[in-house]
Write a protein that holds these residues in place. Structure first.
Motif, PDB file in Angstrom:
ATOM      1  N   THR A 195       0.854  -1.176   0.000  1.00 51.02           N
ATOM      2  CA  THR A 195       0.000   0.000   0.000  1.00 51.02           C
ATOM      3  C   THR A 195       0.899   1.238   0.000  1.00 51.02           C
ATOM      4  N   GLY A 196       0.285   2.417   0.078  1.00 51.06           N
ATOM      5  CA  GLY A 196       1.065   3.650   0.109  1.00 51.06           C
ATOM      6  C   GLY A 196       2.028   3.726   1.269  1.00 51.06           C
ATOM      7  N   THR A 234      -2.525   9.087   0.368  1.00 46.63           N
ATOM      8  CA  THR A 234      -2.523   9.895  -0.842  1.00 46.63           C
ATOM      9  C   THR A 234      -1.737   9.138  -1.908  1.00 46.63           C
ATOM     10  N   PRO A 235      -2.306   8.907  -3.072  1.00 45.62           N
ATOM     11  CA  PRO A 235      -1.650   8.032  -4.053  1.00 45.62           C
ATOM     12  C   PRO A 235      -0.353   8.609  -4.602  1.00 45.62           C
ATOM     13  N   PHE A 236       0.556   7.705  -4.954  1.00 48.30           N
ATOM     14  CA  PHE A 236       1.782   8.084  -5.646  1.00 48.30           C
ATOM     15  C   PHE A 236       1.511   8.048  -7.144  1.00 48.30           C
ATOM     16  N   LEU A 264      -5.209   7.653   5.165  1.00 48.92           N
ATOM     17  CA  LEU A 264      -6.387   8.506   5.094  1.00 48.92           C
ATOM     18  C   LEU A 264      -7.521   7.767   5.790  1.00 48.92           C
ATOM     19  N   GLU A 265      -8.087   8.359   6.811  1.00 50.18           N
ATOM     20  CA  GLU A 265      -9.044   7.643   7.663  1.00 50.18           C
ATOM     21  C   GLU A 265     -10.204   7.014   6.903  1.00 50.18           C
ATOM     22  N   PRO A 266     -10.915   7.737   6.019  1.00 43.95           N
ATOM     23  CA  PRO A 266     -12.046   7.100   5.320  1.00 43.95           C
ATOM     24  C   PRO A 266     -11.619   5.916   4.464  1.00 43.95           C
ATOM     25  N   GLU A 267     -10.508   6.077   3.730  1.00 40.86           N
ATOM     26  CA  GLU A 267     -10.030   5.001   2.867  1.00 40.86           C
ATOM     27  C   GLU A 267      -9.566   3.800   3.687  1.00 40.86           C
ATOM     28  N   LEU A 268      -8.904   4.063   4.816  1.00 38.74           N
ATOM     29  CA  LEU A 268      -8.450   2.974   5.677  1.00 38.74           C
ATOM     30  C   LEU A 268      -9.638   2.233   6.281  1.00 38.74           C
ATOM     31  N   ALA A 269     -10.616   2.963   6.766  1.00 33.95           N
ATOM     32  CA  ALA A 269     -11.791   2.334   7.380  1.00 33.95           C
ATOM     33  C   ALA A 269     -12.536   1.470   6.379  1.00 33.95           C
ATOM     34  N   ALA A 270     -12.588   1.896   5.127  1.00 33.65           N
ATOM     35  CA  ALA A 270     -13.356   1.178   4.114  1.00 33.65           C
ATOM     36  C   ALA A 270     -12.789  -0.203   3.802  1.00 33.65           C
ATOM     37  N   VAL A 271     -11.472  -0.398   4.028  1.00 29.68           N
ATOM     38  CA  VAL A 271     -10.854  -1.683   3.676  1.00 29.68           C
ATOM     39  C   VAL A 271     -10.435  -2.487   4.906  1.00 29.68           C
ATOM     40  N   THR A 272     -10.696  -1.962   6.104  1.00 30.01           N
ATOM     41  CA  THR A 272     -10.321  -2.663   7.334  1.00 30.01           C
ATOM     42  C   THR A 272     -11.262  -3.826   7.596  1.00 30.01           C
ATOM     43  N   THR A 273     -10.678  -4.989   7.861  1.00 28.60           N
ATOM     44  CA  THR A 273     -11.479  -6.172   8.174  1.00 28.60           C
ATOM     45  C   THR A 273     -11.399  -6.561   9.649  1.00 28.60           C
TER      46      THR A 273
END
Length: 367
Positions: free
Chosen positions: A294-295, A329-331, A351-360
């Motif tokens: 990941t980033g 933030t993407p490279f 990034l909190e929203p992006e991290l939360a969306a993929v957290t299992t």
């Protein structure tokens, strides 16, 4: 600095397209992230172990277990914790380099953030951007391979790496070379061959490859030395290089003339720097490999790839090569290069929203 808490976070990111190697096909990146909280700052690390023990003996569930049961409690008992001290504290535990690397990186990130120092500067970087290559998995057909390679070249990638295995080697290499001319081209076998395949692998010599990466089993150093005597194509070692000591031994035995440095495989970025230094002393070029990071992992890899001995484009591809949406933030590729992060620590954070969306799953380890 004192460790006060550790979070283990499991995430699952879908890949933009299936990634096929001799180990199998991956469609998602199931990763383990490590967040450390100290008395001075917080830091992040990424464990690059795969879901199963295919690339190496390590796998994600085992990494989480050894962190939870052994590594974190050991570091929690250290009163004056530093990134340099992590390896010493964990030295008594054998193996599990990917888990050690994730924890050491998180501590290093926290330490550097607290002191306002970027990782690139700490490691000794001399460049503010790094040239990028791309790894192309085994494709269903030659036509699909040529389309994929063409797209990556159009995006600006400076080097193409083709995954190969018995039955998918000479023909795809010949097709790419014929179709795209003198593009920088190399191949990665991921241990798929034996010394007895020397005559067959020598058929790659006319295609002017930068290197053939890890053709034999990771423990077969002498076999690689023997194979090197039969090939004009330079041999690069990947899975075989687990430490600076292993790198020095492989070089002295003539088993390789190039080395791929993957921080997770060798136990972290501090050991990666030692491997870089050993290789520089012997005139051996190095480049930075990738593990679908990941980033978080990508940022740290880019910092490493900015050291002077990294003279070949690495697998430090843009975020969009693997993910529609990254957790940082993407490279973005700029003229075939990626910028080296300059802010303290590894230079990025989730990034909190992006991290939360993929957290299992998340687990807070009480110390």
């Amino acid at each position: 600095m004192k460790l006060t808490g550790v979070e283990l976070r499991r995430i699952s990111l879908p890949l933009v397209s299936p990634f096929r190697t001799s180990f199998g096909t991956e469609t998602t990146r199931d990763a383990l992230l490590v967040r450390v909280v100290t008395t001075e700052a917080e830091g992040w690390g990424e464990c690059v172990a795969m879901a199963g023990p295919l690339y190496s003996s390590e796998y994600v569930d085992a990494a989480a277990d050894v962190l939870r049961r052994f590594f974190v409690p050991t570091l929690a008992a250290v009163d004056q914790l530093t990134a340099v001290g992590v390896a010493r504290a964990l030295e008594k535990f054998h193996g599990h380099r990917m888990a050690k690397a994730a924890l050491e990186t998180a501590v290093l990130d926290a330490e550097l953030r607290a002191e306002g120092r970027p990782l690139a500067r700490e490691l000794g970087a001399v460049h503010d951007r790094v040239p990028c290559g791309v790894s192309v998995g085994i494709m269903p057909s030659i036509d699909e391979l040529l389309e994929a390679v063409g797209n990556y070249l159009d995006e600006g990638y400076l080097r193409i790496k083709l995954k190969i295995q018995p039955g998918w080697d000479i023909e795809p290499v010949a097709a790419v070379r014929e179709h795209f001319g003198d593009v920088l081209l190399q191949v990665d076998a991921n241990t798929a061959y034996a010394v007895s395949d020397a005559r067959h692998l020598a058929r790659l010599d006319p295609y002017n490859l930068l290197l053939i990466e890890q053709p034999l089993d990771e423990e077969d150093i002498l076999g690689h030395a023997e194979l090197a005597r039969h090939l004009k194509t330079p041999i690069c070692l990947d899975e075989s290089i687990t430490s600076a000591r292993a790198a020095a031994a492989a070089i002295s035995l003539g088993a390789c003339s190039i080395i791929n440095v993957k921080p997770g495989r060798v136990g972290g970025y501090l050991e990666s720097r030692r491997i870089h230094d050993v290789c520089q002393a012997h005139g051996i070029p190095v480049w930075c490999g990738g593990m679908l990071e990941t980033g978080l992992g990508r940022a740290a890899n880019i910092a490493l790839a900015a050291l002077p001995g990294f003279t070949l484009p690495g697998d430090t591809s843009a975020s969009s090569r693997y993910y529609q949406t990254d957790i940082t933030t993407p490279f973005t590729l700029e003229a075939g290069h990626l910028p080296v992060p300059t802010t303290p620590g590894i230079g990025v954070e989730p990034l909190e929203p992006e991290l939360a969306a993929v957290t299992t799953h998340t687990e807070w380890l009480k110390l």
